[in-house]
Design a protein around this motif. Structure first.
Motif, mmCIF file in Angstrom:
data_model
loop_
_atom_site.group_PDB
_atom_site.id
_atom_site.type_symbol
_atom_site.label_atom_id
_atom_site.label_comp_id
_atom_site.label_asym_id
_atom_site.label_seq_id
_atom_site.Cartn_x
_atom_site.Cartn_y
_atom_site.Cartn_z
ATOM 1 N N VAL A 1 0.826 -1.207 0.000
ATOM 2 C CA VAL A 1 0.000 0.000 0.000
ATOM 3 C C VAL A 1 0.859 1.255 0.000
ATOM 4 N N PHE A 2 1.847 1.271 0.910
ATOM 5 C CA PHE A 2 2.694 2.443 1.040
ATOM 6 C C PHE A 2 3.989 2.172 0.297
ATOM 7 N N VAL A 3 4.294 2.997 -0.681
ATOM 8 C CA VAL A 3 5.529 2.889 -1.449
ATOM 9 C C VAL A 3 6.354 4.138 -1.158
ATOM 10 N N THR A 4 7.558 3.946 -0.746
ATOM 11 C CA THR A 4 8.424 5.068 -0.405
ATOM 12 C C THR A 4 9.676 5.019 -1.256
ATOM 13 N N SER A 5 10.159 6.175 -1.614
ATOM 14 C CA SER A 5 11.380 6.262 -2.413
ATOM 15 C C SER A 5 12.607 6.523 -1.553
ATOM 16 N N SER A 6 12.378 6.641 -0.221
ATOM 17 C CA SER A 6 13.516 6.912 0.657
ATOM 18 C C SER A 6 14.324 5.637 0.883
ATOM 19 N N VAL A 7 15.551 5.830 1.308
ATOM 20 C CA VAL A 7 16.429 4.688 1.560
ATOM 21 C C VAL A 7 15.924 3.948 2.789
ATOM 22 N N PRO A 8 15.685 2.664 2.707
ATOM 23 C CA PRO A 8 15.188 1.931 3.884
ATOM 24 C C PRO A 8 16.244 1.906 4.980
ATOM 25 N N LYS A 9 15.765 1.955 6.238
ATOM 26 C CA LYS A 9 16.660 1.906 7.376
ATOM 27 C C LYS A 9 17.177 0.494 7.636
ATOM 28 N N LEU A 10 16.528 -0.490 7.027
ATOM 29 C CA LEU A 10 16.889 -1.880 7.283
ATOM 30 C C LEU A 10 17.326 -2.532 5.975
ATOM 31 N N ASP A 11 18.482 -3.207 6.008
ATOM 32 C CA ASP A 11 18.973 -3.953 4.849
ATOM 33 C C ASP A 11 18.235 -5.283 4.799
ATOM 34 N N TRP A 12 17.196 -5.306 3.977
ATOM 35 C CA TRP A 12 16.314 -6.487 3.969
ATOM 36 C C TRP A 12 17.015 -7.712 3.395
ATOM 37 N N ASN A 13 17.938 -7.540 2.504
ATOM 38 C CA ASN A 13 18.676 -8.698 1.970
ATOM 39 C C ASN A 13 19.477 -9.400 3.060
ATOM 40 N N THR A 14 20.078 -8.594 3.952
ATOM 41 C CA THR A 14 20.820 -9.194 5.071
ATOM 42 C C THR A 14 19.885 -9.967 5.990
ATOM 43 N N VAL A 15 18.687 -9.416 6.213
ATOM 44 C CA VAL A 15 17.709 -10.112 7.057
ATOM 45 C C VAL A 15 17.306 -11.433 6.432
ATOM 46 N N LYS A 16 17.066 -11.443 5.117
ATOM 47 C CA LYS A 16 16.688 -12.685 4.453
ATOM 48 C C LYS A 16 17.798 -13.723 4.547
ATOM 49 N N GLN A 17 19.043 -13.255 4.382
ATOM 50 C CA GLN A 17 20.180 -14.181 4.451
ATOM 51 C C GLN A 17 20.302 -14.812 5.832
ATOM 52 N N ILE A 18 20.121 -14.016 6.873
ATOM 53 C CA ILE A 18 20.212 -14.540 8.250
ATOM 54 C C ILE A 18 19.061 -15.497 8.523
ATOM 55 N N CYS A 19 17.868 -15.143 8.094
ATOM 56 C CA CYS A 19 16.714 -16.031 8.312
ATOM 57 C C CYS A 19 16.906 -17.359 7.596
ATOM 58 N N ALA A 20 17.465 -17.326 6.360
ATOM 59 C CA ALA A 20 17.692 -18.574 5.630
ATOM 60 C C ALA A 20 18.746 -19.438 6.312
ATOM 61 N N THR A 21 19.734 -18.776 6.921
ATOM 62 C CA THR A 21 20.794 -19.540 7.595
ATOM 63 C C THR A 21 20.258 -20.294 8.798
ATOM 64 N N TYR A 22 19.391 -19.659 9.593
ATOM 65 C CA TYR A 22 18.875 -20.272 10.819
ATOM 66 C C TYR A 22 17.497 -20.883 10.634
ATOM 67 N N GLY A 23 16.985 -20.906 9.426
ATOM 68 C CA GLY A 23 15.694 -21.533 9.196
ATOM 69 C C GLY A 23 14.533 -20.798 9.798
ATOM 70 N N ILE A 24 14.531 -19.479 9.708
ATOM 71 C CA ILE A 24 13.477 -18.655 10.303
ATOM 72 C C ILE A 24 12.651 -18.058 9.187
#
Length: 920
Positions: free
Chosen positions: A811-834
């Protein structure tokens, strides 16, 4: 009852120690099963002592055991707030302050116990609690610092080592705290001296005062040189210290001297002047005169005489003449004659040393009292207008003593309310029974006897009068004649016509030097007194007195010599301004020098002790016993118009061993202090007395609103309050005898159980009222701020949605730089099976607690921190020990506890962990 007190059935059975569930000993001796026995009390105190609980209630009084721990011995080095062992004592101070503010009647803490039971330490704790709960808007810490500094200075000046106490106080202390507008605006310290003869007559096995050892250990080399002490290497080289041993090691003495020096400066007393006097006292003891064949006297050495003269600011010739000559007043005039016996000269020498020492202590106390004033009284307002004149305590000679009070009088009358609101602290001598008992022990034990008589008059008179009505007393035969009356001992020692002190005083005035004559007169006069025993076969100078705490045998061989509390005016006048350049020394004798109509010696005798007070106390007395009795009776008269609160101090053993509980030692003290008898009387008779109007003002809030009527009399309203208490109390049917009250013409008498029920129910109502007030106020504040909070919550939700990536926030689309590196979060979740789109589960509850890096398993013992209801009739009170079974399985933040047979979940903050486990 609201406090969950122990109750027993009405049958006379063997007393039981534990509460109904056998987990913990009771916290109040009165709650033991009736009748209370000594074994019962000892077992209760022992079990509490093992658990580190040194305080136990005895109805309205308190029992405190001295464990001889390091915290007790070095009390001046720690913050009293950190000592949890005085929790009940601080609570008692709070109760007394509330009573003082509500009734405006003076209150007095009376600490009772043997020597070494910790009375001085507990007196300091009472002082700290008093100042911590008053003077909130003033410089509280500064005032308390001055009080403790004065007491620390006194401690070094007046404490010695005895057989049973390594830090025995040889002075009685009476502290008066004047209270106005919820603040202590004046504190006055009064001292009762008796043992100054120890300074110059230290026998083998006894020690001199601590200050000398501390001074010799703490002075620097330069200070010793200036005080002429540099030529002495050990304590034994001083005659006054030759038979004494240091009370502590060198480093401890040095540290104590530095602390004493700092406190002396805090009291605004010159350190140099005091050390000059103390050094002179030590060197005076080394002045030795020798007799020659030509009937002349010769000094053993001239060095000490010159050193003492220099320290006191006088010439050697003046000092020598003052010690060796005597002025005699004859019809022809004044004759100056030399003293030819070394005994008389050494008596003058010792009298000078004693006068210098004790008057220095008295001067420090007077200086400290002048500083112990806060700014609590507002300018332009006389505190006496609100609470009586602060000087009225010096004019109490017209007041009746406690011996003349009626048995129904337990609180001051209306005429006594003219004195200011006072909170007094009595820390007198402890009872002593040494191997060789002298006049000092007789005076000390007489002081204990007088306080015992005062205790009996207040603790037992009301109970005796109420127990006459046997329909109101459940077991009158068990308390009949069990209250010991020590009036025979008091009359034996201090009777104004034929008492021991009276006979000793007459012997001094009439120059009766033979003690055998006095012993014969004592035996002939008091032959029918069962408290006196004289065994003529053992010794002609010994007699035995049966005190309330036991039999004591006294050796009267030195009674006459030590009873001479005099110093020659030839010695006093060496400190006149014409002879003495040491202003501090002249000030010590300013009363005697200033009162003289003609300058110079007149052949008079003055007191070694300083003259204090007005009226009878200004009378010229020549004996130690007479001066002691006058000052002690003055103190008793002052506290007789106040309401007493007794603190029973017990020592755990006679050898000062750390955390050692000796049953026989406790039994002896229980018997001497009549604790068991007091407990039985408190359980069976109404001991509290209060006016109807005051009772209604205190407990009117306990009644429901529908039961209060405007046309009710004070007595009817009082009856309604008690009947309502009878209905709501869950313990009334268990032991109805404990709920005893009697209606008098203007007063109500009620039992200790009723008082505790009233206070507990009152505290419960106040707590509930405070909760309601806080709830309403917080709700009002929340509703008032709700528009702002609602906008703030919307902004937070919008900010959270804006911080999510597009795939999770379509719904909300923002052009600002995200405060969270979502790729890093996905990588960590995949490593620990979360799965990042699913909320992680709540981890399982631990089956242990962590406190201070220590693991404590369940079940565990915790202590309640506040009042909490856990059942229909079961209440947790602050300080109760509860058993925690496990974390609650149904409520987050709760623990499953078991108390008095009831299992319920309570909030985590209600119970505090106190059991330590294993290191993680």
């Amino acid at each position: 009852m609201w406090l969950g007190f122990l109750r027993s059935d009405d049958q006379l059975q063997e007393p039981q120690l534990l509460n109904a569930y056998g987990e913990m000993p009771v916290s109040d001796i009165v709650h033991l099963k009736y009748p209370v026995f000594a074994e019962n009390v000892i077992s209760c105190l022992d079990m509490r002592f093992i658990r580190g609980l040194l305080e136990t209630w005895l109805g309205p009084s308190l029992i405190i055991i001295n464990p001889y721990s390091n915290a007790i011995k070095s009390s001046s080095e720690q913050n009293p707030d950190d000592n949890s062992s005085c929790r009940l004592l601080r609570h008692k101070v709070t109760e007394v302050l509330q009573e003082l503010f509500q009734t405006k009647l003076p209150q007095t803490f009376i600490l009772r116990g043997e020597s070494g039971s910790g009375k001085s330490y507990n007196a300091k704790q009472i002082l700290y609690s008093l100042f911590s709960q008053t003077n909130q808007g003033l410089s509280r810490s500064s005032c308390f610092t001055k009080v403790t500094a004065a007491l620390t200075v006194l401690c070094s000046f007046t404490n010695v080592s005895t057989k049973y106490n390594s830090d025995s106080s040889r002075v009685g202390i009476f502290i008066q705290n004047y209270v106005c507008d919820y603040s202590v605006y004046k504190t006055k310290i009064n001292c009762l001296y008796i043992d100054h003869a120890r300074l110059t007559c230290v026998e083998e096995g006894f020690n001199n005062y601590h200050i000398f050892f501390e001074m010799l250990a703490g002075l620097t080399a330069e200070e010793k040189r200036n005080l002429y002490l540099d030529n002495y290497q050990t304590f034994k080289e001083f005659n006054y210290l030759s038979t004494s041993d240091p009370p502590a090691d060198f480093d401890t003495l040095k540290r104590q001297f530095q602390e004493w020096k700092d406190c002396l400066i805090t009291c605004d007393v010159s350190f140099t002047d005091v050390t000059r006097v103390l050094s002179a006292v030590l060197l005076i003891g080394n002045i030795t005169f020798l007799s020659t064949n030509s009937q002349q006297l010769d000094l053993k050495t001239q060095n000490e005489l010159k050193s003492v003269a220099t320290l006191l600011g006088i010439s050697s010739m003046v000092l020598y003449q003052g010690l060796t000559t005597k002025t005699i007043n004859t019809p022809e005039g004044l004759n100056l004659t030399p003293i030819l016996t070394t005994i008389k000269i050494h008596e003058n020498r010792d009298a000078l040393a004693q006068a210098l020492y004790v008057r220095t202590v008295h001067m420090i106390v007077r200086k400290a009292n002048s500083l112990l004033r806060t700014h609590g009284a507002k300018k332009g307002r006389n505190p006496s207008n609100a609470s009586g004149s602060c000087k009225s305590d010096d004019r109490l000679s017209a007041q009746k003593s406690f011996h003349s009070t009626t048995s129904d009088k337990s609180v001051p009358t209306e005429t006594d309310r003219q004195i200011p609101p006072l909170l007094n602290i009595i820390d007198m001598f402890g009872f002593e029974n040494l191997t060789d008992n002298k006049l000092e022990q007789l005076a000390i034990n007489f002081c204990s006897e007088l306080l015992e008589s005062y205790h009996n008059s207040h603790a037992f008179n009301t109970s005796r009068s109420s127990s006459k009505d046997e329909t109101r007393s459940k077991y009158p035969e068990l308390i009949k004649d069990r209250c010991s009356d020590n009036q025979l001992v008091v009359d034996l020692i201090s009777h104004p016509v034929n008492g021991i002190f009276k006979l000793l005083n007459e012997s001094v005035r009439e120059s009766r030097s033979h003690i055998g004559v006095i012993i014969n007169r004592i035996e002939a006069t008091h032959s029918r007194n069962s408290c006196l025993s004289i065994n003529s076969l053992s010794s002609a100078t010994q007699f035995t007195i049966h005190h309330y705490a036991g039999r004591v045998t006294y050796d009267a061989s030195t009674f006459i010599a030590r009873n001479k509390n005099t110093i020659s005016d030839d010695v006093v006048w060496i400190f006149s301004q014409e002879n003495c350049a040491f202003g501090f020394g002249t000030h010590l004798f300013y009363q005697e020098i200033g009162d003289a109509s003609v300058p110079g010696p007149q052949g008079k005798l003055y007191k070694i002790l300083p003259r204090a007070g007005i009226g009878r106390l200004s009378k010229h007395t020549n004996t130690l016993a007479e001066d002691f009795c006058l000052k002690l009776n003055e103190i008793i008269k002052k506290i007789s118009i106040t309401k007493p609160h007794f603190i029973y101090c017990l020592k755990s053993n006679d050898s000062s061993s750390y955390l050692t509980f000796e049953t026989e030692v406790i039994r002896r003290q229980l018997q001497s202090l009549q604790i068991v008898t007091t407990a039985n009387i408190i359980k069976t008779t109404p001991i509290h007395r209060i006016k109807y109007s005051l009772f209604n003002n205190l407990y009117k809030l306990l009644l429901p609103k529908i039961s209060t009527a405007a046309d009710q009399s004070q007595e009817e309203l009082c009856k309604n309050i008690l009947e309502h208490l009878k209905e709501i109390s869950r313990n009334f049917n268990l032991e109805t005898q404990a709920f005893d009250w009697m209606f008098r013409q203007h007063h109500l008498l009620f039992s200790e159980q009723v008082r505790q029920e009233l206070e507990a129910y009152k505290l419960h109502i106040l707590y509930q009222s405070a909760v309601i007030i806080q709830t309403q106020w917080r709700g009002y504040q929340c509703r008032k701020r709700w528009p702002f909070l609602f906008q703030h919550l919307q902004a937070l939700q919008l900010r959270r949605l804006n911080s999510l990536p597009n795939e999770y926030n379509p719904v909300f689309v923002t052009s600002s730089v995200p405060k969270l590196d979502w790729n890093t979060v996905k990588q960590i979740c995949a490593t620990y099976g979360i799965n990042p789109s699913v909320t992680p589960p709540v981890p399982p509850a631990r089956h242990y607690s962590v406190a201070g890096n220590m693991k404590v398993n369940f079940p565990q013992t915790r202590i309640a921190t506040e009042v909490f209801k856990i059942g229909k009739h079961v209440w947790l009170q602050e300080g109760d020990d509860v058993k925690v079974l496990m974390p609650s399985s149904t409520k987050d933040g709760h623990l499953t506890v078991q108390f008095q047979g009831v299992t319920q979940d309570v909030p985590h903050h209600i119970v505090q962990l106190r059991t330590m486990g294993t290191l993680l």
